[in-house]
Design an enzyme around this catalytic site. Structure first.
Site, PDB file in Angstrom:
ATOM      1  N   THR A   1      -3.996   7.352  -0.171  1.00 38.90           N
ATOM      2  CA  THR A   1      -4.607   6.109  -0.259  1.00 38.90           C
ATOM      3  C   THR A   1      -5.261   5.571   0.890  1.00 38.90           C
ATOM      4  OG1 THR A   1      -2.878   5.540  -2.019  1.00 38.90           O
ATOM      5  CG2 THR A   1      -4.093   3.650  -0.934  1.00 38.90           C
TER       6      THR A   1
ATOM      7  N   PHE B   1       0.952  -1.255   0.074  1.00 39.98           N
ATOM      8  CA  PHE B   1      -0.098   0.050   0.056  1.00 39.98           C
ATOM      9  C   PHE B   1       0.758   1.264   0.004  1.00 39.98           C
ATOM     10  CE2 PHE B   1      -3.105  -3.000   1.740  1.00 39.98           C
ATOM     11  CZ  PHE B   1      -4.229  -2.607   1.130  1.00 39.98           C
ATOM     12  N   ASP B   2       0.618   2.155  -1.022  1.00 47.94           N
ATOM     13  CA  ASP B   2       0.877   3.626  -0.654  1.00 47.94           C
ATOM     14  C   ASP B   2       0.299   4.205   0.526  1.00 47.94           C
ATOM     15  OD1 ASP B   2       1.675   6.159  -1.378  1.00 47.94           O
ATOM     16  OD2 ASP B   2      -0.404   6.624  -1.895  1.00 47.94           O
ATOM     17  N   ILE B   3       0.581   5.285   1.107  1.00 44.65           N
ATOM     18  CA  ILE B   3      -0.262   5.798   2.151  1.00 44.65           C
ATOM     19  C   ILE B   3      -1.013   7.051   2.072  1.00 44.65           C
ATOM     20  CG2 ILE B   3       0.080   6.661   4.405  1.00 44.65           C
ATOM     21  CD1 ILE B   3       2.422   4.939   4.881  1.00 44.65           C
ATOM     22  N   ASP B   4      -0.020   8.062   1.339  1.00 46.46           N
ATOM     23  CA  ASP B   4      -0.896   9.355   1.388  1.00 46.46           C
ATOM     24  C   ASP B   4      -2.017   9.473   0.158  1.00 46.46           C
ATOM     25  OD1 ASP B   4       0.543  11.512   3.074  1.00 46.46           O
ATOM     26  OD2 ASP B   4       2.261  10.721   2.401  1.00 46.46           O
TER      27      ASP B   4
END
Length: 225
Positions: A12, A7-10
């Site tokens: 997402t 997973f990407d974070i920002d």
């Protein structure tokens, strides 16, 4: 068969894209350029090493690039990070993925310190197997370095056995260079057409949407043959 989800974070998992864009805009203005907000926002998802050259020359960056990136980082931490909010159902989605026997990794252009804050905000510290940040990469997204670091740390997971989840074409490009397929999220604000053009195999509104449709998603599909 899918063994891991990266997973990407920002944009997402957390609602932070507008805040990052505002911080960069203020930093750019401080260093002499008033760049339109939407132009900056469209570059969010890249790390500073890839974003700043879009708006500043090599000569300018040689002169004050490091100071500008430090200024932006301190500004974001002080003024904007406390305003970041999680998207709904992230912990529940991670629990569902883990129940399915899959590993979870984070691959973000953020710094290690920000990732730790985001994990606590999302309440996912106990659900993440591995993570990779801008600190683990020579170049940030859309280069593949961060995804490569995450994949390496996952161990016995081949690219074909992983799925990336991100909200920008830069996530999709970075994962695609390693032959990792991507799921796109609309919650970061990028046009769906751009996510599809970059190579997303599926698009969801946000993590809660993926959770609601998990059983029909690629994360549950078995290998054919």
């Amino acid at each position: 068969m899918i063994k891991a989800v990266i997973f990407d974070i920002d944009g997402t998992l957390v609602d932070s894209v507008d805040l990052h864009a505002q911080a960069w805009k203020e930093a750019f203005r401080h260093f002499g350029k008033d760049i339109p907000y939407q132009q900056i926002r469209h570059q969010i998802g890249k790390g500073g090493d890839q974003l700043m050259p879009v708006f500043f020359t090599h000569e300018e960056l040689d002169e004050f690039g490091k100071r500008m990136e430090k200024f932006r980082g301190e500004l974001f931490k002080r003024e904007f990070l406390p305003r970041v909010r999680p998207f709904p159902k992230v912990r529940e989605l991670f629990q569902r993925i883990k129940e399915d026997g899959k590993k979870i990794a984070l691959a973000s252009s953020a710094k290690d310190e920000e990732i730790e804050i985001y994990k606590k905000l999302l309440r996912i510290e106990d659900l993440v197997h591995e993570e990779a940040s801008a600190d683990d990469a020579e170049k940030s997204k859309p280069h593949p370095d961060i995804f490569r670091a995450a994949l390496d740390r996952l161990g016995d997971v081949r690219p074909a056995e992983a799925i990336a989840v991100g909200d920008t074409p830069y996530d999709v490009d970075a994962a695609g260079q390693l032959r990792i397929k991507s799921i796109g999220m609309r919650c970061g604000g990028f046009p769906e057409a751009e996510l599809i053009a970059a190579g997303c195999i599926a698009i969801y509104d946000e993590p809660a949407d993926l959770l609601a449709r998990y059983e029909e998603s690629v994360l549950r599909q078995k290998e054919k043959g």
